[in-house]
Design an enzyme around this catalytic site. Sequence first.
Site, PDB file in Angstrom:
ATOM      1  N   GLY A 183       0.832  -1.213   0.000  1.00  0.00           N
ATOM      2  CA  GLY A 183       0.000   0.000   0.000  1.00  0.00           C
ATOM      3  C   GLY A 183       0.860   1.253   0.000  1.00  0.00           C
ATOM      4  O   GLY A 183       1.617   1.488   0.946  1.00  0.00           O
ATOM      5  N   HIS A 448      12.223  37.968   3.647  1.00  0.00           N
ATOM      6  CA  HIS A 448      13.307  37.419   2.841  1.00  0.00           C
ATOM      7  C   HIS A 448      14.514  37.172   3.729  1.00  0.00           C
ATOM      8  O   HIS A 448      14.842  38.041   4.537  1.00  0.00           O
ATOM      9  CB  HIS A 448      13.679  38.403   1.729  1.00  0.00           C
TER      10      HIS A 448
END
Length: 469
Positions: A183, A448
């Site tokens: 799975g 930033h």
Amino acid sequence: MADTQFDLIIIGSGPGGYICAIRAAQLGLRTAIIEKDKTFGGTCLNVGCIPSKALLESSEHYQAVQHDLASHGVKVSKFELDLPTMLARKDKVVKQNTEGIAFLFKKNKITSFNGFGKVVAQGKVEVKYEDGKTETLTTKSICIATGSVPVELPFLKFDEKRIVSNTGALIIPQVPKKMIVVGGGVIGLELGSVWQRLGAEVTVIEYTNRLGGATDQDCMNVLKRNLEKEGMKFLLSTKVTGSKVVSDGVEVTYEALADGKATTAKADVVLVSTGRKPFSTGVGVEEMGIAKDPQGRIVIDKHYQTNVPGIYAIGDVVQGPMLAHKAEEEGVALAEMLAGKAGHVNYDTVPGVIYTHPEVATVGLTEEQCKEKGIEFNVGKFPFLANGRARAKGFTEGFVKIIADKKTDKILGAHMVGPGVSELIHEVIVCMEFGGSSEDLARSFHAHPTLSEVVREAALAVEKRARQM
Ligand code: FAD
């Protein structure tokens, strides 16, 4: 003697149940919670979200020592895996969390019962204790929050040693040489990653031709490529048909769907992660005539009420994604409704995260789903490769993709793969919650240098004005 008269009795103390209890108590409802297991917190805290993330964190450090630190100029000449310490740390993290829930119950004056809860009539719940004694509690409302259990395949019965579910996969005492994961969904990829990072040769066998179910396949392709680079193998469109436990492992037989050719491979441990099913055995659902759907989920209306007045259900035992935060929000909404407030869950903004390396995080509609629904959309995509912070970190794989309505620019979905995306997804969710557009995101400050600049650039890219590419 403990109180036996309540406004709300909750059966099950997972994220659905315990959050519902806390919110109900905050709103002044006399609240009780019944848990059959020894500790509170359900699947999530005991054998799910929390222990898996503890092991993912530890195994990531182990991998970093081997593969990443040298490039930062940090040379480690001697290191070894101390698996017992790693597992003990995970247990400690779980204990801190489950004990935290017990503390919160006391703090909020929630009465807790350690026993098996069963609805015996409207407004009546029986608790059966370990010693066989029973007690009947009376209440205005009942909430069934009994969660889910792993699906067992008839030819791969769990012994939690050689053939394990998520529970056994968290306590393997020695790193298996070979592991087969049956799975390729979230649980298989996360727990497979843990053991692969610790040295196991992991092969994931998946019946469909894709990993991660309905998850954005651009994201899943990046994840697959990275996991393959780390040594994980994938057999897609492949069906496991049988197994045999032998003295030193398990022989697993599988067939490629394309040609039906059968192959047998041996593994030390097989993890079966083919899905989970709702659990309400013994809770009195059948006796009370509470309706279930064909998948075994308790059927509820938009107020979480079952077809029997005064009996409600939330979390994994009802429809919707089997996720802790979905169960929690349903718990809050139900408590608020029972207290006469307007509880609400926005199912359009339930995030889904895969905590692998790199992580995958998604919310809202995929491109595939927009096409199926006939919704016209724009897509903005931006790579981590062009982000200064990602370069400084030394991991630049992945991207952020924002999907916005073509006419209104309203954000319909976001799909991310890369560093830190399990956190980055939330700025998009908040924006969606306020009905925001890609322009709203694009015009918001982003410090930033941060990874979140990639989200902003993807939002700018919706109108083809990304700046850093
Ligand atoms: P559960 O957490 O299953 O709790 C149900 C509780 O009810 C259990 O404690 C059970 O013992 C109790 N109970 C049942 N019947 C009775 C009864 N008759 N009487 C008394 N008590 C009863 N989700 C995420 O959002 N993020 C993740 O990272 C994540 N990772 C996961 C990793 C793994 C390995 C697994 C297995 C699951 C993960 N999940 C994750 C899913 C998440 O754990 C579930 O969605 C969540 O726990 C569901 O909450 P719940 O309250 O509905 O049920």
